[in-house]
Design an enzyme around this catalytic site. Structure first.
Site, PDB file in Angstrom:
ATOM      1  CD  GLU A   1      -2.660 -37.035   9.383  1.00 12.50           C
ATOM      2  OE1 GLU A   1      -3.052 -38.188   9.603  1.00 12.50           O
ATOM      3  OE2 GLU A   1      -2.312 -36.253  10.290  1.00 12.50           O
TER       4      GLU A   1
ATOM      5  CE  LYS B   1      -1.410 -41.047  11.309  1.00 18.42           C
ATOM      6  NZ  LYS B   1      -2.406 -39.985  11.612  1.00 18.42           N
TER       7      LYS B   1
ATOM      8  CE1 TYR C   1      -3.629 -39.168  21.324  1.00 16.61           C
ATOM      9  CE2 TYR C   1      -3.097 -41.283  20.326  1.00 16.61           C
ATOM     10  CZ  TYR C   1      -2.813 -39.944  20.523  1.00 16.61           C
ATOM     11  OH  TYR C   1      -1.714 -39.379  19.915  1.00 16.61           O
TER      12      TYR C   1
ATOM     13  CB  CYS D   1       0.275 -37.214  11.837  1.00 15.06           C
ATOM     14  SG  CYS D   1      -0.216 -36.112  13.201  1.00 15.06           S
TER      15      CYS D   1
ATOM     16  CB  ILE E   1     -15.327 -11.689  33.458  1.00 18.80           C
ATOM     17  CG1 ILE E   1     -13.907 -11.450  32.917  1.00 18.80           C
ATOM     18  CG2 ILE E   1     -15.519 -13.114  33.976  1.00 18.80           C
ATOM     19  CD1 ILE E   1     -12.853 -11.407  33.990  1.00 18.80           C
TER      20      ILE E   1
ATOM     21  CB  SER F   1     -20.731 -12.099  27.871  1.00 18.06           C
ATOM     22  OG  SER F   1     -20.801 -11.081  28.844  1.00 18.06           O
TER      23      SER F   1
END
Length: 576
Positions: A41, A116, A122, A152, A319, A321
């Site tokens: 697309e 399309k 949304y 799509c 944790i 980084s």
């Protein structure tokens, strides 16, 4: 008839570059003896182009390049290209000025155009802002084969599969009524965890319902906060997968439509003895492996498409980084990653040592910039104003902002992209500092909950993934102490995250129910959570909206990320 699928990674707005990608794929398709080439697309301009579409010169340039591409393509090959086309009726009859279109090019000219019909508006989609919906579905023919064209969302209105109808029209059913032999779909379907399996099941259901095979050509690559997984595929009349392209990388495949059988066929369907072989199964990598691949692709493309070559990030010994450093090392190579250690007087020795060990494991460059003296300067400057007050959040945040300023200085001086390292749990409840640890050009794990951060690091240490150019890695890429120690911002003595937040197992479940499942306080409490904790978390999420509005773009891996698709007001009733 042979049909080629070009799973491309276009760059938004790079009309010439994208055209060259299509031309390269077309030449390959010609060599493979294909009659038709499918591209994703809006493959000529990239998806999503957003407000580039309101620039008349952009549309004019795309139109001119489309004509040049038509002339350059192999003459006998039919190629379907995605682009935006002007709506000639808009001025006189009203409506949007553009169509989201699929254009059939052959013999040097535009042979046919398809618009399309179903325009999503949304989450990250905003197509109704730019495009007029097509009025009807149509097909073209190669020989006696009628090929219906969809774009799509046109495939995503299967009422039987979803249990509801989202649009008035159903392009697939309309094409079935036209008697098409095959449906092709040009797609730019963004990734979120678990979506690939749902997407496949939906199209298999549509094929069986209409007894028409479908070929689905999806875009791949990262564009801003959105990641496209590719995973293009083809389904025959029985609903069997006969072709599956790679996930999270560009790919190319050729399959065949057998006019006598009125169906798509693949080489897998016969084994060496000439008898029928088992159909393909779609087994996407699940959980951590899938999310890891998405994040690596998202970082790699964001860096490349924004014109950077190197990145910088703060290494705290924590944790979050650590995971971001590992992702960046895999995405662009450890030689292009700079980690900066900025210990304060409250930083523990083991945090510094953990960060140093991580850097050694990854093979990334490090700089050590202690911030104790800078903190004293702030204290002296603010002493008269802060007199007779107690140490609190203001002083804690100064530490984070000193670090943020240092990282931005490095970014400015050397042209590195600054990666921020906050996770989704922190972003949700505001456990982050504006103009401090939130500084950056890309928030790599801002859609990854804390519990998933731990899961990804454990998976990484299991040996399932190797960091680029690091054949001699230690057994654990992430030092085990980083995973086992209590998480802490280390902004005051003895601080741990759970001084301010519920346990992350509890917090992440509440956030999942609140943000992604849209459950009410009463529903979350009914699921077993303490009412006071739930109300406190809801209040924190609501109050942190102003921070999220100012955050760096974050890679989206869930149905509900704090990014393009999150449109929550800052000033709002406390009820929500």
């Amino acid at each position: 008839m042979k049909i080629a699928i070009a799973q491309l990674n276009p760059t938004i707005g790079d009309i010439l570059g994208n055209s060259n990608l299509i031309l390269e794929a077309a030449k390959k398709a010609e060599v493979e003896g294909a009659n038709l080439l499918l591209t994703p697309e809006l493959s000529l301009i990239g998806y999503p182009p957003r407000d580039l579409l309101i620039n008349p010169s952009f549309i004019a340039d795309a139109g001119a390049q489309l004509q040049q591409l038509a002339q350059a393509l192999p003459r006998k090959l039919a190629v379907i290209v995605g682009t935006a086309l002007p709506n000639a009726k808009a001025v006189k009859f009203g409506g949007k000025s553009l169509f989201n279109s699929a254009v059939l090019l052959q013999n040097g000219v535009v042979k046919q155009v398809f618009h399309k019909r179903l325009l999503p508006t949304y989450d990250v989609f905003d197509e109704d802002r730019y495009f007029e919906p097509g009025e009807n579905s149509n097909y073209f023919s190669i020989g006696e084969v009628k090929i219906g064209v969809t774009i799509c969302e046109d495939l995503w209105n299967n009422e039987e599969f979803w249990g509801k109808r989202s649009y008035a029209g159903d392009p697939v059913s309309d094409l079935a009524k036209l008697g098409v032999d095959l449906v092709v779909n040009l797609s730019a379907s963004p990734y979120c965890a678990g979506k690939r399996g749902v997407r496949t099941a939906m199209l298999q259901h549509s094929v069986i319902r209409c007894a028409i095979p479908i070929i689905y050509a999806n875009q791949v690559g990262g564009n801003d906060d959105i990641i496209f997984d590719g995973s293009s595929f083809a389904v025959n009349r029985k609903g069997d997968l006969i072709q599956v392209l790679a996930s999270f990388e560009t790919d190319f495949a050729v399959l065949e439509y057998d006019a006598a059988k009125q169906d798509l066929v693949g080489s897998h369907q016969q084994n060496a003895a000439g008898s029928e072989a088992a159909p393909l199964s779609f087994h996407p990598a699940e959980g951590d492996a899938e999310i890891w691949a998405a994040l690596v692709l998202g970082v790699r493309d964001y860096v490349r498409k924004c014109g950077f070559s190197k990145v910088v990030l703060g290494l705290s010994g924590g944790i979050d980084s650590a995971l971001v450093a590992a992702i960046a090392s895999c995405a662009i190579g450890p030689e292009n990653v700079l980690g900066v250690l900025m210990p304060s007087p409250y930083s523990s020795d083991h945090s510094v040592n953990d960060a140093l060990e991580l850097a050694r494991n990854l093979g990334i460059a490090i700089e050590l910039l202690p911030i104790g003296d800078l903190m004293k300067t702030y204290d002296r400057t603010l002493a008269n104003l802060f007199v007779n007050t107690t140490f609190g959040i203001a002083e804690e945040n100064i530490q984070s902002r000193i670090r943020g300023n240092l990282l931005m200085a490095i970014s400015n001086k050397f042209g590195h992209l600054l990666l921020s390292t906050g996770n989704k749990s922190e972003m949700a409840v505001g456990y982050c500092t504006l103009y401090g640890d939130m500084n950056g050009g890309l928030a790599v794990i801002s859609d990854v909950p804390k519990t998933r951060v731990y899961s990804l690091c454990r998976w990484l240490n299991s040996g399932s993934e190797k960091i680029k150019n690091q054949a001699d890695l230690a057994k654990e890429i992430i030092p085990v102490n980083i995973i086992t120690k209590p998480p802490s911002a280390e902004l005051k003595p003895g601080q741990v995250d759970q001084d301010s937040l519920p346990d992350y197992d509890v917090l992440d479940d509440i956030l999942q129910r609140l943000i992604e499942n849209h459950e009410s306080v009463q529903q979350i409490v009914a699921a077993g959570h303490d009412e006071a904790v739930v109300k406190r978390v809801v209040k924190l999420v609501r109050q942190a909206e102003f921070k999220r509005r100012q955050a760096a773009p974050g890679l989206k891996i869930s149905d509900r990320a704090f990014g393009t698709g999150w449109r929550m007001p800052i000033a709002k009733s406390s009820f929500y």
